[in-house]
Design a protein around this motif. Structure first.
Motif, PDB file in Angstrom:
ATOM      1  N   CYS A   7      -1.464   2.953  -9.642  1.00 27.37           N
ATOM      2  CA  CYS A   7      -0.362   3.129 -10.428  1.00 27.37           C
ATOM      3  C   CYS A   7       1.181   2.534 -10.913  1.00 27.37           C
ATOM      4  O   CYS A   7       1.109   2.320 -12.444  1.00 27.37           O
ATOM      5  CB  CYS A   7       1.028   4.456  -9.631  1.00 27.37           C
ATOM      6  N   TRP A   8       1.178   0.913 -10.555  1.00 25.86           N
ATOM      7  CA  TRP A   8       1.333   0.028 -11.046  1.00 25.86           C
ATOM      8  C   TRP A   8       0.330  -0.870 -12.704  1.00 25.86           C
ATOM      9  O   TRP A   8       1.396  -0.944 -13.559  1.00 25.86           O
ATOM     10  CB  TRP A   8       1.708  -0.821  -9.947  1.00 25.86           C
ATOM     11  N   ILE A   9      -0.448  -0.731 -12.026  1.00 22.66           N
ATOM     12  CA  ILE A   9      -1.404  -1.506 -12.830  1.00 22.66           C
ATOM     13  C   ILE A   9      -1.643  -0.249 -14.809  1.00 22.66           C
ATOM     14  O   ILE A   9      -1.375  -0.690 -15.242  1.00 22.66           O
ATOM     15  CB  ILE A   9      -2.602  -1.554 -12.736  1.00 22.66           C
ATOM     16  N   ASN A  10      -1.724   1.496 -14.057  1.00 20.79           N
ATOM     17  CA  ASN A  10      -2.263   1.284 -14.909  1.00 20.79           C
ATOM     18  C   ASN A  10      -0.315   2.153 -15.990  1.00 20.79           C
ATOM     19  O   ASN A  10      -0.745   1.785 -17.291  1.00 20.79           O
ATOM     20  CB  ASN A  10      -1.921   3.015 -14.152  1.00 20.79           C
ATOM     21  N   THR A  11       0.795   2.244 -15.504  1.00 25.85           N
ATOM     22  CA  THR A  11       1.970   1.792 -16.114  1.00 25.85           C
ATOM     23  C   THR A  11       2.235   1.075 -16.474  1.00 25.85           C
ATOM     24  O   THR A  11       2.656   0.679 -17.652  1.00 25.85           O
ATOM     25  CB  THR A  11       3.273   2.291 -14.744  1.00 25.85           C
ATOM     26  N   VAL A  12       1.682  -0.590 -16.432  1.00 28.60           N
ATOM     27  CA  VAL A  12       1.724  -1.386 -17.155  1.00 28.60           C
ATOM     28  C   VAL A  12       1.076  -1.225 -18.165  1.00 28.60           C
ATOM     29  O   VAL A  12       1.122  -2.149 -19.304  1.00 28.60           O
ATOM     30  CB  VAL A  12       1.366  -2.863 -16.138  1.00 28.60           C
ATOM     31  N   SER A  13      -0.419  -0.993 -17.790  1.00 30.06           N
ATOM     32  CA  SER A  13      -1.412  -0.333 -19.332  1.00 30.06           C
ATOM     33  C   SER A  13      -0.666  -0.121 -20.182  1.00 30.06           C
ATOM     34  O   SER A  13      -0.619  -0.317 -21.778  1.00 30.06           O
ATOM     35  CB  SER A  13      -2.104  -0.439 -18.587  1.00 30.06           C
ATOM     36  N   TYR A  14      -0.125   1.355 -20.243  1.00 32.15           N
ATOM     37  CA  TYR A  14       0.214   2.203 -20.955  1.00 32.15           C
ATOM     38  C   TYR A  14       1.302   1.424 -21.714  1.00 32.15           C
ATOM     39  O   TYR A  14       1.321   1.469 -23.113  1.00 32.15           O
ATOM     40  CB  TYR A  14       1.110   3.236 -19.931  1.00 32.15           C
ATOM     41  N   VAL A  15       2.730   0.891 -21.260  1.00 40.16           N
ATOM     42  CA  VAL A  15       3.949   0.894 -21.316  1.00 40.16           C
ATOM     43  C   VAL A  15       3.475  -0.362 -22.353  1.00 40.16           C
ATOM     44  O   VAL A  15       3.899  -0.320 -23.780  1.00 40.16           O
ATOM     45  CB  VAL A  15       4.795   0.156 -20.304  1.00 40.16           C
ATOM     46  N   VAL A  16       2.828  -1.521 -22.092  1.00 41.33           N
ATOM     47  CA  VAL A  16       1.886  -2.698 -22.892  1.00 41.33           C
ATOM     48  C   VAL A  16       1.837  -2.229 -24.093  1.00 41.33           C
ATOM     49  O   VAL A  16       2.167  -2.376 -25.510  1.00 41.33           O
ATOM     50  CB  VAL A  16       2.032  -3.188 -22.049  1.00 41.33           C
ATOM     51  N   SER A  17       0.899  -1.507 -24.003  1.00 37.45           N
ATOM     52  CA  SER A  17       0.168  -0.497 -25.407  1.00 37.45           C
ATOM     53  C   SER A  17       0.622   0.078 -26.128  1.00 37.45           C
ATOM     54  O   SER A  17       1.060  -0.052 -27.706  1.00 37.45           O
ATOM     55  CB  SER A  17      -1.466   0.123 -24.755  1.00 37.45           C
TER      56      SER A  17
END
Length: 488
Positions: free
Chosen positions: A98-108
């Motif tokens: 979840c942490w990796i995905n959240t970082v990926s979504y928000v940065v994108s």
């Protein structure tokens, strides 16, 4: 390096993060071996599948952290420990996803505000490659003995995310870019690279089933294609170094970009609401149950794919996992591809409408599994991989459109909390039916092991289609208005 090049370099880092974030998707490749090594029952094995998904129940912590803390990713290791210790660490590992995905979504979303849907869809599609990457790494590096193979997966699951996160941490960050010149051309390049990656992934997966292609060859090819997106920031750097613009031109371009960003945000979002308000909306619960009956159900099928293949007498579990992963990759890419081209035409396909279209073949695939032939298993696995992957990708932008961007990181982690719920309900149901049909030692062989599970899953998927149609009807006016405004 110019800001625009850093912007695309950050996108490459997100692609790499997403490629290794699906550590739970390779579980079926070694679940049968793990069950044997630890002498577990089917119910205990299901507990581990649920534990990985249960980490998402606390995924909203990562959403809050994305608002208040600097970006970062975490990983956890699972050594050869007791069953209880493995269960607890699996929960922690599931939460780290979840942490990796959240970082990926928000940065994108932040780095490409005018192309949010396209970027999120593109990067999310690479998560569909995770299972294939892990199976290729294990197949290429480690031996194929019963014990060593299960141990190898656990080792790679713990080490690879940590290594990749360490590499990309310096480059995955917010980049303040006023003007985005020639962005469409670079998106076309990115689409070409991604499509070629998907085609190679499918061909190599099918080759592993039919002709026995080596895992090392597959891994080398996939590795080269994962490095290919680096040509974009390198090319952007060269292009910008040779381009001189006046201050006035840059300021004017920045103003136009800012106006476009405000327009996109106003048109693309239904309303900005927080988590508490979202939980009071009927549309949220319809959306929650649709996801529960579609993408989550597909994940439960994947979690059980190892035992399904074993019960049917198939010895190609790893190849099946790679096949599902490869088609899931294309499924996740498809919505992004449609976003990019439909947004530039007068056609309009709403997210709930796409979900309806995807869930129909998915329901049919569950009933097709009642056919005992291996070809039906391969076809159904591919269909479920495509459809569940596409729904997962669509869900990211649907959450943003229906409930807003400001609280997206928290809201979407609440939405995906349905995954552990589905894993618990559908997984335990399948495990109990498996145990009921099995022999005294708890092992079950034959079509009877999962026959009733396939029927129930197919019926649940049909119910999800009905709920998706209702959600489509309730949101149709919003999507029509959004389409008209964006083309006015």
């Amino acid at each position: 390096m110019p800001p625009t090049a850093l912007q695309w370099l950050s996108l490459v880092g997100v692609v790499w993060l997403q490629s290794i974030s699906g550590t739970n998707t390779n579980f079926p490749a070694y679940s049968s071996q793990l069950k044997h090594v630890l002498s577990m029952s089917q119910l205990q094995l299901n507990n581990l599948a649920f534990a990985s998904d249960a980490g998402k129940l606390l995924g909203w912590f990562s959403g809050i952290a994305a608002v208040y803390l600097p970006f970062g990713s975490s990983s956890s290791s699972i050594p050869s420990l007791s069953y209880v210790q493995i269960f607890a660490l699996t929960v922690l590992a599931g939460n780290s996803i979840c942490w990796i995905n959240t970082v990926s979504y928000v940065v994108s979303i932040r780095n490409f505000p005018c192309n949010q849907q396209v970027v999120v869809g593109l990067t999310t599609s690479y998560q569909g490659l995770s299972a294939k990457i892990y199976t290729d790494v294990v197949g290429a590096v480690f031996s194929h003995s019963l014990f060593e193979r299960a141990k190898a997966y656990l080792l790679v699951n713990s080490a690879l995310p940590l290594i990749v996160c360490f590499i990309v941490a310096p480059i995955v960050k917010d980049i303040d870019v006023l003007g985005q010149r020639n962005v469409d051309a670079w998106f076309i390049v990115m689409f070409v690279i991604t499509i070629v990656t998907g085609i190679y992934s499918m061909i190599s997966s099918l080759g592993s089933i039919t002709s026995g292609m080596s895992a090392l060859d597959n891994l080398i090819g996939t590795g080269v294609l994962l490095l290919a997106p680096l040509v974009i920031p390198l090319a952007v750097k060269d292009q910008n170094d040779g381009t001189v613009r006046s201050v006035e031109e840059g300021f004017k371009e920045g103003e136009e970009e800012a106006d476009r960003e405000v327009q996109v945000r106003d048109v693309g979002v239904r309303e900005e609401i927080g988590a508490k308000t979202m939980l009071m909306r009927i549309d949220f619960w319809l959306y929650f149950l649709v996801y529960f009956s579609g993408a989550t159900l597909g994940m439960v099928f994947v979690n059980n794919l190892g035992q399904i293949a074993e019960s049917r007498g198939s010895s190609r579990t790893s190849s099946l996992v790679s096949l599902c992963s490869s088609f899931g990759f294309f499924g996740r890419l498809m919505p992004s591809f449609l976003d990019y081209y439909i947004s530039r035409s007068k056609c309009m396909v709403s997210r709930p409408g796409l979900i309806v279209l995807l869930m129909v073949p998915m329901a049919g695939a569950f009933f097709l599994l009642l056919n005992p032939t291996n070809i039906s298993l391969y076809i159904s696995t591919a269909i479920i991989g495509v459809c569940s992957g596409a729904i997962t990708s669509i869900a990211v932008t649907t959450t943003r459109e229906l409930f807003g961007t400001e609280n997206f990181s928290v809201n979407h982690n609440i939405v995906v909390a349905n995954i552990p719920l589905g894993s618990l309900i559908f997984g335990y149901m399948a495990a109990m039916l498996y145990h009921k049909e099995g022999n005294r030692d708890g092992k079950c062989m034959g079509m009877k092991c999962y026959r009733n599970s396939f029927v129930i899953w197919g019926c649940v998927c049909i119910l999800g289609i009905i709920l998706a149609i209702i959600l489509y009807a309730r949101t149709r006016k919003f999507y029509l208005k959004r389409h008209d405004q964006s083309h006015s």
